[in-house]
Design a protein around this motif. Structure first.
Motif, PDB file in Angstrom:
ATOM      1  N   SER A 107       0.852  -1.182   0.000  1.00  0.00           N
ATOM      2  CA  SER A 107       0.000   0.000   0.000  1.00  0.00           C
ATOM      3  C   SER A 107       0.889   1.233   0.000  1.00  0.00           C
ATOM      4  O   SER A 107       1.949   1.248   0.632  1.00  0.00           O
ATOM      5  CB  SER A 107      -0.921  -0.002   1.222  1.00  0.00           C
ATOM      6  N   THR A 108       0.444   2.283  -0.696  1.00  0.00           N
ATOM      7  CA  THR A 108       1.257   3.482  -0.887  1.00  0.00           C
ATOM      8  C   THR A 108       0.941   4.522   0.176  1.00  0.00           C
ATOM      9  O   THR A 108      -0.229   4.768   0.503  1.00  0.00           O
ATOM     10  CB  THR A 108       1.007   4.069  -2.282  1.00  0.00           C
ATOM     11  N   ARG A 120       0.498   8.201   1.765  1.00  0.00           N
ATOM     12  CA  ARG A 120       0.098   9.525   1.278  1.00  0.00           C
ATOM     13  C   ARG A 120       1.265  10.501   1.404  1.00  0.00           C
ATOM     14  O   ARG A 120       1.526  11.298   0.506  1.00  0.00           O
ATOM     15  CB  ARG A 120      -1.104  10.036   2.081  1.00  0.00           C
ATOM     16  N   THR A 121       1.971  10.435   2.539  1.00  0.00           N
ATOM     17  CA  THR A 121       3.175  11.236   2.762  1.00  0.00           C
ATOM     18  C   THR A 121       4.194  10.351   3.456  1.00  0.00           C
ATOM     19  O   THR A 121       3.821   9.437   4.204  1.00  0.00           O
ATOM     20  CB  THR A 121       2.888  12.466   3.651  1.00  0.00           C
ATOM     21  N   ALA A 163      -2.885   6.941   7.043  1.00  0.00           N
ATOM     22  CA  ALA A 163      -1.693   7.453   6.366  1.00  0.00           C
ATOM     23  C   ALA A 163      -1.475   6.791   5.012  1.00  0.00           C
ATOM     24  O   ALA A 163      -0.591   7.201   4.261  1.00  0.00           O
ATOM     25  CB  ALA A 163      -0.465   7.242   7.244  1.00  0.00           C
ATOM     26  N   LEU A 164      -2.268   5.769   4.714  1.00  0.00           N
ATOM     27  CA  LEU A 164      -2.127   5.026   3.468  1.00  0.00           C
ATOM     28  C   LEU A 164      -3.283   5.347   2.535  1.00  0.00           C
ATOM     29  O   LEU A 164      -4.392   5.661   2.980  1.00  0.00           O
ATOM     30  CB  LEU A 164      -2.111   3.525   3.749  1.00  0.00           C
ATOM     31  N   PHE A 165      -3.047   5.258   1.245  1.00  0.00           N
ATOM     32  CA  PHE A 165      -4.156   5.326   0.302  1.00  0.00           C
ATOM     33  C   PHE A 165      -5.082   4.133   0.560  1.00  0.00           C
ATOM     34  O   PHE A 165      -4.626   3.058   0.967  1.00  0.00           O
ATOM     35  CB  PHE A 165      -3.639   5.305  -1.131  1.00  0.00           C
ATOM     36  N   THR A 182       1.294  11.025  -7.408  1.00  0.00           N
ATOM     37  CA  THR A 182       0.971   9.739  -6.788  1.00  0.00           C
ATOM     38  C   THR A 182      -0.532   9.548  -6.655  1.00  0.00           C
ATOM     39  O   THR A 182      -1.060   8.462  -6.924  1.00  0.00           O
ATOM     40  CB  THR A 182       1.633   9.642  -5.403  1.00  0.00           C
ATOM     41  N   ASP A 183      -1.255  10.612  -6.248  1.00  0.00           N
ATOM     42  CA  ASP A 183      -2.695  10.441  -6.054  1.00  0.00           C
ATOM     43  C   ASP A 183      -3.402  10.173  -7.376  1.00  0.00           C
ATOM     44  O   ASP A 183      -4.419   9.475  -7.418  1.00  0.00           O
ATOM     45  CB  ASP A 183      -3.289  11.658  -5.352  1.00  0.00           C
ATOM     46  N   GLU A 206      -2.829   6.558  -8.092  1.00  0.00           N
ATOM     47  CA  GLU A 206      -3.622   5.749  -7.174  1.00  0.00           C
ATOM     48  C   GLU A 206      -5.088   5.734  -7.576  1.00  0.00           C
ATOM     49  O   GLU A 206      -5.796   4.749  -7.323  1.00  0.00           O
ATOM     50  CB  GLU A 206      -3.459   6.300  -5.756  1.00  0.00           C
ATOM     51  N   SER A 207      -5.548   6.802  -8.230  1.00  0.00           N
ATOM     52  CA  SER A 207      -6.953   6.838  -8.640  1.00  0.00           C
ATOM     53  C   SER A 207      -7.270   5.741  -9.647  1.00  0.00           C
ATOM     54  O   SER A 207      -8.411   5.276  -9.730  1.00  0.00           O
ATOM     55  CB  SER A 207      -7.291   8.215  -9.222  1.00  0.00           C
ATOM     56  N   SER A 236      -7.983   2.750  -7.513  1.00  0.00           N
ATOM     57  CA  SER A 236      -9.203   2.884  -6.719  1.00  0.00           C
ATOM     58  C   SER A 236     -10.470   2.913  -7.559  1.00  0.00           C
ATOM     59  O   SER A 236     -11.560   2.669  -7.030  1.00  0.00           O
ATOM     60  CB  SER A 236      -9.136   4.168  -5.877  1.00  0.00           C
TER      61      SER A 236
END
Length: 762
Positions: free
Chosen positions: A75-76, A78-79, A90-92, A202-203, A206-207, A210
Motif C-alpha cells: 500500500s502506498t 500519502r506522505t 496514512a495510506l491510500f 501519486t494520487d 492511485e486513482s 481505486s
C-alpha cells in the motif's frame, strides 16, 4: 523520514498470462498479513514491479515472506512517515495483494525484489508495528462496467498510448507489442498505468487502482494520456523554436564519469543515450540514473593481480585444503591451459555431495590466485532473466561480478544441477553464454556485451547426472567423493577445531580433544561423506565449554575423550557399527551411490510357500524390477552350479525388498547384491559377516563395472565393513584411492557372479 521502496525500472508484464488467471487464484488468506508500505510508488494487480527495499523492518519482512512463501500487502503512503507512526489513514485506501519473487542482496544491505500483484485489497487497520507492519484487510473484487463502452475505451487508450510512445523512448522494448496484443480492459488499464504514468502525481496514479470498474479506469487513463500527449506536443514545439535546455548538473557529472571510465565504447554509448533521455524528459530520471550508475559500478578492466605461478598455486592449495589431490591437480592443469592463446573448451565442475569441500576449494583457489570469489547460486535462477538480466535489474552473473569488483574474479557457478524445473531448459540455454568461448555475455538489463574471458569460471554440482545435457557438454567433472576417516581426523585437527575455538572465544590451551573423541563424533553423531556434521559436532563441544568458562565451571584445560564427547553431544544419532549384528540368510548389504554420496543399503529377500512368482517392494521402479528379475533368472538357471535346491524357487513365492535412495543411474549396481540375497535365502546360509557387495549383473552371469569405487568404499568404511566383493573391472580405480582406504578393507574382485557368490557365501 521513511522512504521504503523505490522503483528501479518500469514494471514488466507477461502477456501470456491467461485471462482468467487472476480470478482463479484465490488462496486461503489469513485475517492479517504483512504490510509493505511504498513511498511514491504503486503496485498494480497482474503486474510485476521491481523494488529496492532498504528500511530494516521491511528487509526483515521481505526475507521472511520469501522464506515462508507468503503473500504480502502493498500500500502506498500519502506522505513519507516513520513505520512506528503509520496508521491506516496514512495510506491510500486501496492496495495490492502480492507475491514476492526473486531476491538480490546488494553490498549495502538493500534488497532488489520483484512483487507480482494478485488482487486489489483495502487496508482496514494496522495491527502491528514491530518488527514490521501487519494489517487487517479485505479483497475488493474488480468489475468490468459497461462491456461495449469498455471495448471502445480500450481502442482509444491503446491509440493514445501508442501516440505517446512514438514521442517517448519506451521504458521497455516489449511495451509496444504488449499494448498491441492486450485486449482485456482491466489488464490494459494496469499495463498503461504501470508504464506510462511515471510523471503523474501519486494520487493520480492511485486513482487508477481505486476506480471501481475497468471502464472507469480507462476513462481516467484517456483523460491523463490526452493531457500528456498535448503537453508533449507543446514541449516539442517550444524546443524546436528555442535552444536546448542546459543538461542537469547531476547528468553532467554522470556523463563526465562515463567518459573518464574504462567501460567499452558500446557501454559508453548506452550510458550517454540514457542520460540524453533524462535531459529530454523521456525517461524516469531515477531509473535512468540507476542504470548508468550500474554500468559505472561494473569492474571494467579492473584486475586483481598478475597471472599465478602454478608451482606456488599448488602449494597454496595444499596448505588451504587437505586432501582432494586429484581435484587440485585438475584445477592447476586447467589454469595451465588458460595460458595459451585460446580458452579451454571445457569449464571445471566440482562434483560431490554436501560438505565435501566444493565451495571451500573454490575459495582456496581464489585466495591462492589473489582474486575475489564471485558466487552465483543457480538454484535461485527461475528464468533466463534471473541469470542474464531483464527489465527488473541485472542478472545474477553480472551482479556477482559487480560485487567482486574485478573482471578476473573466480566466478563460481554453484549448483548447476539445481536449475529450477519450471525454466530448466531456458535457464540452461542462457547459461551457455558463460560457458562457451569466447564467453561474451550480454546482460538483458544493461544491453551491452561483457567479456567473461578474464574471469576463471568454475562450476559445482551435487549430482552429475542431474546437470542439463547441454550444460554438461561444456563441463569437465572433477569428482569430490568424500573423506576417509583418517582424512576427517586430520582436517578436524588442522582446520575445523581451530576455527571453532576461535569462533567461541577459546584459547587452544583450554581444550584438548583426543583422537578417540573425534572418532566418536564421526561414527556416532555424523554419517556423511563430507564434514558439515563433524564441524557442527565440534561446534557443540566448543559452545558448551565456552558456557562452562563463562560460568566459572571450566578447568584450566579440558580434556575431551570418548566419554566426555558423548556427554557433550548427547543422544547417539547413529549406530557406530551397522554390521555388528550377525548376518541373516537372505539379507545382503549393497553399496550404492546416492545424492549424498555413497551409502550402504540392505537388500532383503524372503520366501513363502506358493510358487507363483516374486514380489518387489521398496525402490520398486521399472529399472529396479528389471534388475531383480535378471538376478532371479540367473540364480534359478544356475541353481545346480551354485549348490542350491532346484525345486526351492518352484515351491516358493519370493519377496524382495530394496530400500529407496539410490540414484537412478546406479540401479544396475544392485544386481550382484540381489543375486547374493536370493542364493543366501535358497541355501539357508547367511553371507559372511561384515561383508558388502556392489556390481551390475547380466543374465549370463557376467559382472559389469560399478563406477564410484571411492564413494562405495567410504560408505563401507563408515558402516564397519571388513570385506567388499566387486567386479574385477572396478579394481582399476584402486590406484587412485588413499592408502588408508585400500588397507582398511579387504577387496575381492570377480569377473563372474558365481565366483563372487562363492566368496560372499563361503
Amino acid at each position: 523520514m521513511f522512504e521504503e521502496a523505490t522503483v528501479s525500472e518500469p514494471p514488466t508484464y507477461d502477456p501470456m498470462l491467461p485471462d482468467d488467471a487472476l480470478g482463479d487464484f484465490r488462496p486461503a488468506l489469513p485475517s492479517e498479513i504483512a504490510l509493505l508500505p511504498l513511498a511514491g510508488l504503486l503496485a498494480y494487480p497482474t503486474m510485476v514491479t521491481p523494488l529496492a527495499v532498504s528500511h530494516p523492518s521491511s528487509v526483515q519482512l521481505v526475507d521472511e515472506a520469501l522464506a515462508a512463501g507468503e503473500l504480502v500487502a502493498c500500500s502506498t503512503l500519502r506522505t513519507p512517515s516513520r513505520p512506528q507512526q503509520i496508521q491506516a489513514a496514512a495510506l491510500f485506501p486501496m492496495g495490492t495483494l502480492a507475491v514476492v519473487h526473486r531476491l538480490l542482496r546488494l553490498p549495502d544491505g538493500t534488497l532488489r525484489v520483484a512483487i507480482e500483484g494478485i488482487d486489489r485489497i483495502q487496508i482496514e487497520e494496522i495491527t502491528q508495528h514491530t518488527p514490521y507492519l501487519r494489517a487487517r484487510f479485505q479483497i475488493v473484487p474488480e468489475q468490468l462496467g459497461d462491456a461495449q463502452a469498455s471495448a471502445a475505451l480500450v481502442a482509444e487508450v491503446r491509440m493514445l498510448a501508442q501516440r505517446m510512445l512514438a514521442q517517448l523512448a519506451a521504458p521497455s522494448d516489449d511495451l509496444p507489442a504488449q499494448l498491441a496484443s492486450e485486449h482485456d480492459a482491466l489488464r490494459l488499464a494496469y499495463l498503461v498505468a504501470s508504464h506510462m504514468l511515471f510523471r503523474s502525481p501519486t494520487d493520480e496514479r492511485e486513482s487508477i487502482l481505486s476506480a471501481p470498474t475497468a471502464q472507469a479506469k480507462l476513462q481516467l487513463l484517456r483523460d491523463i494520456l490526452s493531457r500528456e500527449v498535448g503537453r508533449f506536443a507543446q514541449r516539442a514545439h517550444a524546443l524546436s523554436a528555442q535552444p536546448a535546455e542546459p543538461p542537469l548538473a547531476d547528468g553532467e557529472q554522470l556523463l563526465a564519469r562515463v567518459r573518464a571510465s574504462a567501460m567499452s565504447a558500446e557501454a559508453k554509448a548506452a550510458a550517454s543515450r540514457a542520460l540524453g533521455q533524462i535531459r529530454q524528459g523521456a525517461a524516469d530520471p531515477r531509473a535512468a540514473a540507476a542504470y548508468v550508475e550500474g554500468l559505472l559500478a561494473l569492474p571494467w578492466g579492473q584486475r586483481a593481480g598478475p597471472p599465478a605461478d602454478l608451482g606456488q598455486l599448488r602449494q597454496a592449495l595444499d596448505a588451504a585444503a587437505y586432501g582432494l589431490d586429484e581435484a587440485k591437480a585438475l584445477l592447476v592443469d586447467h589454469l595451465a591451459l588458460r595460458r595459451g592463446e585460446s580458452l579451454p573448451e571445457t569449464v571445471p565442475c566440482l562434483v560431490g555431495p554436501p560438505g565435501v569441500g566444493r565451495s571451500h576449494l573454490a575459495r582456496a583457489l581464489a585466495a591462492a590466485l589473489g582474486r575475489p570469489l564471485a558466487r552465483v547460486s543457480l538454484a535461485a535462477a527461475r528464468s533466463p532473466a534471473d541469470l542474464l538480466g531483464g527489465p527488473a535489474g541485472p542478472g545474477l552473473i553480472m551482479a556477482a561480478l559487480a560485487r567482486a569488483g574485478a573482471s578476473d574474479a573466480v566466478l563460481l557457478l554453484e549448483d548447476v544441477d539445481a536449475l529450477a524445473p519450471a525454466a530448466r531448459a531456458e535457464a540452461a540455454q542462457a547459461l551457455l553464454a558463460a560457458l562457451d568461448a569466447p564467453r561474451s555475455l550480454r546482460d538483458g538489463y544493461y544491453g551491452v556485451a561483457w567479456d567473461l574471458a578474464p574471469a576463471l569460471v568454475v562450476a559445482s554440482a551435487q549430482v552429475w547426472e542431474h546437470v542439463p545435457p547441454a550444460v554438461a557438454a561444456r563441463l569437465e567433472p572433477v569428482a569430490l567423493a568424500g573423506y576417509a576417516l583418517g582424512e576427517k581426523l586430520a582436517i578436524a585437527r588442522r582446520h575445523l577445531l581451530p576455527a571453532q575455538l576461535q569462533a567461541h572465544g577459546l584459547h587452544p590451551d583450554q581444550l584438548r580433544v583426543t583422537d578417540g573423541a573425534l572418532r566418536v563424533a564421526v561414527a556416532e553423531y555424523t554419517r556423511e561423506p563430507g564434514l558439515r556434521g563433524l564441524d557442527r559436532a565440534l561446534g557443540t563441544i566448543c559452545r558448551k565449554l565456552a558456557a562452562e568458562v563463562a560460568e566459572g565451571r571450566a578447568l584450566a584445560m579440558r580434556l575431551v575423550d570418548e566419554d566426555a564427547a558423548r556427554a557433550y553431544l548427547g543422544r547417539q544419532r547413529h549406530a557406530p557399527d551397522e554390521l555388528a549384528a550377525p548376518p541373516r540368510p537372505g539379507t545382503v548389504p549393497a553399496l550404492l551411490l546416492t545424492p549424498e554420496g555413497g551409502d550402504m543399503l540392505l537388500v532383503e529377500a524372503t520366501a513363502m510357500p506358493g510358487g507363483l512368482g516374486f514380489m518387489l517392494t521398496g525402490h520398486a521402479g521399472d529399472a529396479v524390477y528389471e534388475v531383480a528379475q535378471a538376478a532371479l533368472s540367473w540364480v534359478r538357471a544356475e541353481a545346480a552350479a551354485l549348490g542350491l535346491d532346484a525345486g526351492f524357487f518352484a515351491a516358493h513365492d519370493i519377496h524382495i525388498h530394496i530400500p529407496s535412495g539410490a540414484l537412478a543411474s546406479d540401479t544396475p549396481a544392485l544386481g550382484l547384491a540381489v543375486a547374493a540375497a536370493l542364493a543366501s535365502l535358497a541355501r539357508g546360509r547367511p553371507p559372511q559377516a561384515r561383508l558388502a557387495l556392489a556390481g551390475a549383473l547380466t543374465v549370463g552371469g557376467r559382472l559389469l563395472p560399478a563406477p564410484g569405487l571411492r564413494e562405495r568404499l567410504l560408505a563401507a568404511q563408515r558402516a564397519g565393513a571388513a570385506s567388499v566383493v566387486l567386479p574385477a573391472a572396478t579394481a582399476a580405480e584402486l590406484a587412485a584411492l588413499p592408502a588408508e582406504l585400500r588397507g582398511s578393507i579387504r577387496l575381492v574382485a570377480a569377473q563372474r557372479a558365481d565366483v563372487a557368490l562363492a566368496a560372499a557365501l563361503a
